[in-house]
Scaffold this motif. Structure first.
Motif, short mmCIF file in Angstrom:
data_model
loop_
_atom_site.label_atom_id
_atom_site.label_comp_id
_atom_site.label_asym_id
_atom_site.label_seq_id
_atom_site.Cartn_x
_atom_site.Cartn_y
_atom_site.Cartn_z
N TYR A 168 43.57 -8.66 -20.22
CA TYR A 168 42.79 -9.24 -21.31
C TYR A 168 44.07 -9.94 -21.79
CZ TYR A 168 38.78 -7.09 -20.98
OH TYR A 168 37.38 -6.26 -20.65
N VAL A 169 44.26 -11.65 -22.31
CA VAL A 169 44.56 -12.10 -23.43
C VAL A 169 44.63 -11.67 -24.69
CG1 VAL A 169 45.41 -14.32 -21.32
CG2 VAL A 169 43.48 -14.60 -23.78
N ALA A 170 45.27 -12.19 -25.80
CA ALA A 170 45.22 -11.76 -26.88
C ALA A 170 44.20 -11.99 -27.76
CB ALA A 170 46.23 -12.35 -27.35
N ALA A 171 43.15 -13.65 -27.19
CA ALA A 171 42.12 -14.15 -27.89
C ALA A 171 41.25 -12.91 -27.77
CB ALA A 171 42.75 -15.46 -27.70
N GLU A 172 41.52 -12.38 -26.59
CA GLU A 172 40.24 -11.83 -25.79
C GLU A 172 40.37 -10.64 -26.49
OE1 GLU A 172 39.31 -13.20 -21.61
OE2 GLU A 172 41.56 -12.47 -21.97
N VAL A 173 40.96 -10.21 -27.32
CA VAL A 173 40.98 -9.05 -27.65
C VAL A 173 41.39 -8.25 -29.56
CG1 VAL A 173 41.39 -7.45 -24.91
CG2 VAL A 173 43.48 -8.04 -27.34
#
Length: 646
Positions: free
Chosen positions: A43-48
């Motif tokens: 996961y990238v930051a925007a997704e979590v």
């Protein structure tokens, strides 16, 4: 300054790619996300960011509410460390080591959690592989039921125990752990220090291998094949032993049985070869004795007026007759004697000759007989059995020069399957035993005891044919002679003989009526057939002296020619062993062409083809004047009976 410090901190955290480092709010939502997090989860930051940490837990962990438990523990205790399966973005799982530390402000206010996660999937998989391997190895050891496999510490005490060890030795794991290896050794081996010697050799050389007796829990013994291997640690230090034990009692017994069978076969082949030689020599010697005895008996009649010459002649006859008795024993060993097996009451036979046996044994020896109330009859030649029993008693007597005790016993025996110690086929037998308490025989003497002419009695004290004769009688009667003896512990001779199918015709041993020296059948015309001219001439001379008229033929073909040319013969006497056409073949042709001609077969052989010449009288060689009178009169009587019935 603070901004710069924060930036440096972020740079530091983002540069760590092997660890997933993030900040988590008090409610469990994600507040920051580094590059290591992206690498571990996908996961990238925007997704979590803003999402709850539950999204990384597997279903079973969610069902157990592990995320909440971890946050509560970290809040209450300030730190928590857990391991478990986590879920990546693509749905795959990895084994994670997670550390949650409670984050507080300088005034002690809790503001969230610092999470550091390591991907330990490879280590977890390696541990699982190792655990599975160890479990498989444990199951393998436990599943081996034919081998006792266990571990020992450096002092020889047992530290592990498999199923095979329990099956072979009888001890459960709880009973044996901690006990010393010497538990399985015999008292003799313990006293000799054998367990310590085995461990010492294994420790010094790395391996010890041996076979020997070991003891089970119930006290029974088994023959074991043992291997002890030294075990070293990673640093090369001695840490214990690996022990493997196999129960090879059955194999050892099978090897011993095979060795006994080979030895028995060797002895049988040796005796068979010696028997063939002995039988051939005895047969030829019989022919020589025939000529000697016949001629001496004729001279005895003619020299009756000269006492001195008659005395010398008597000595010569006695020597020749001793030679004839010797050949009978030789033929008995070779199983070529003429037997007349009959249903015999063994108890009555022994009782009938008990006084003879006692006289032969002498006054310093006591003979006892022990027979069961019910003893089956046996099928054997009674006269030969009496001689065999007398030989056994005399051998026992000679083994006790200072006196002693002889026990004669008999019992019914049934052999139900092959492989019996007697090597006899299944069936019913009677075992006649003669036991003495004499000096016995060592192994070398016992091995040769039944060989002809082998004797330990010294020159002039024995012929070496006594046991040979008994052996031959037993073999020819379908039985066996078994000898058991040890030096200084006496001897037992077992004579196994087959049971008779019926006891109706049991032989009663009564002395035979004396036979006249002159024929009572009157003068007869007799055709004498023998390929040895010396024998034919001697037999003709004896028959002529008895008042008969003889014609000699030195071959079967010559005999047929004589019968074709002269049809006045009252009787034919023929030898068996002749070249081109033997006596049986001659008899077959004579009976086909002259069926009423009485025939006597003179032979030293007993092993004639079964069913041959049933109606023909036998005259065993060597024979004397009295034997010849008896068989000629019997032939004449049989011929007269046939003529009367016609």
């Amino acid at each position: 300054m603070n901004t710069t410090g924060i930036n440096r901190y972020e740079l530091l955290v983002d540069s760590v790619v092997d660890y997933a480092i993030c900040l988590i709010n008090l409610d469990g939502t994600i507040a920051s996300w580094n590059v290591g997090c992206e690498r571990s989860t996908g996961y990238v930051a925007a997704e979590v960011l803003g999402k709850h940490i539950r999204m990384f837990y597997a279903d079973d962990a969610l069902a157990a509410d592990e995320p909440t438990a971890a946050l509560v523990t970290a809040h209450d205790e300030g730190r928590v460390e857990t391991e478990g399966w986590r879920v990546r973005k693509d749905g795959s799982q990895y084994w994670a080591n997670v550390v949650l530390d409670l984050v507080k402000t300088p005034d002690g206010t809790a503001i969230g959690y610092a999470s550091i996660t390591r991907d330990l999937t490879e280590r977890k998989q390696a541990e699982d592989r190792l655990r599975r391997s160890e479990e498989q190895f444990r199951l393998l050891l436990q599943g081996v039921g034919d081998c006792a496999i266990y571990m020992l510490d450096p002092d020889g005490c047992i530290t592990s125990w498999n199923t095979g060890a329990q099956r072979i030795k009888g001890y459960t794991r709880e009973e044996i752990l901690g006990k010393h290896l010497s538990t399985f050794y015999t008292l003799e081996d313990r006293a000799a220090g054998e367990p310590q010697r085995a461990l010492g050799l294994a420790a010094s050389t790395g391996r010890f291998e041996a076979e020997g007796w070991r003891v089970r829990k119930d006290g029974s013994s088994f023959w074991a094949h043992v291997i002890i291997d030294r075990i070293n640690g990673d640093d090369g230090r001695h840490v214990g032993f690996a022990k493997v034990t196999r129960d090879i009692t059955a194999r050892r017994d099978a090897d011993a049985a095979l060795a006994d069978a080979r030895e028995a076969l060797f002895q049988s082949q040796k005796l068979e070869a010696v028997g063939q030689l002995t039988g051939g020599v005895a047969h030829d010697f019989n022919n020589l004795l025939m000529a000697v005895i016949g001629s001496l008996e004729l001279l005895e009649v003619r020299l009756s007026h000269d006492p001195h010459a008659l005395n010398l002649l008597g000595n010569a006859l006695a020597g020749a007759r001793r030679g004839a008795a010797l050949t009978k024993r030789m033929l008995a060993f070779a199983r070529k004697q003429e037997l007349q097996p009959t249903s015999i009451d063994l108890k009555a036979l022994v009782q009938g000759i008990s006084s003879l046996l006692q006289r032969s044994a002498g006054p310093t020896i006591t003979i006892d007989t022990v027979f069961p109330l019910a003893l089956h009859h046996i099928l054997v030649d009674g006269n030969q059995l009496e001689l065999a029993l007398l030989n056994l008693v005399m051998n026992a007597r000679d083994a006790m020069p200072s006196g002693g005790h002889i026990i004669i016993t008999a019992k019914n025996e049934t052999i139900e399957q092959s492989g019996h110690r007697s090597a006899l086929p299944p069936g019913g037998y009677v075992s006649l035993s003669v036991t003495d308490d004499g000096h016995g025989m060592d192994a070398a003497t016992l091995e040769r005891a039944t060989e002809p002419f082998f004797t330990t009695k010294g020159i002039g004290k024995g012929t070496g044919l006594g046991l040979s004769m008994v052996h031959g009688l037993a073999e020819q009667s379908g039985g066996r002679l078994l000898l058991r003896s040890e030096a200084g512990r006496g001897t037992t001779a077992e004579l196994w003989l087959p049971m008779a199918m019926t006891a109706e015709d049991a032989l009663t041993h009564e002395p035979e009526a004396p036979v006249p020296e002159n024929s009572a059948s009157g003068a007869q015309s007799i055709l004498v057939v023998d390929d040895d001219p010396l024998i034919a001439m001697t037999m003709s001379a004896v028959l002529n002296d008895l008042g008969h008229i003889t014609v000699e033929a030195n071959s079967a073909r010559e005999a047929l020619d004589q019968l074709s040319q002269k049809n006045y013969f009252d009787l034919m006497i023929t030898d068996y062993a002749m070249p081109v056409m033997n006596g049986l073949q001659l008899i077959e042709q004579v009976q086909a062409r002259w069926p009423h001609l009485p025939i006597i077969l003179a032979t030293g052989y007993a092993e004639l083809p079964e069913g041959s010449a049933k109606s023909v009288l036998r005259l065993p060689k060597p024979f004397g004047r009295v034997d010849l009178v008896r068989v000629v009169d019997a032939a004449a009587a049989a011929s007269a009976s046939r003529k009367t019935s016609v």
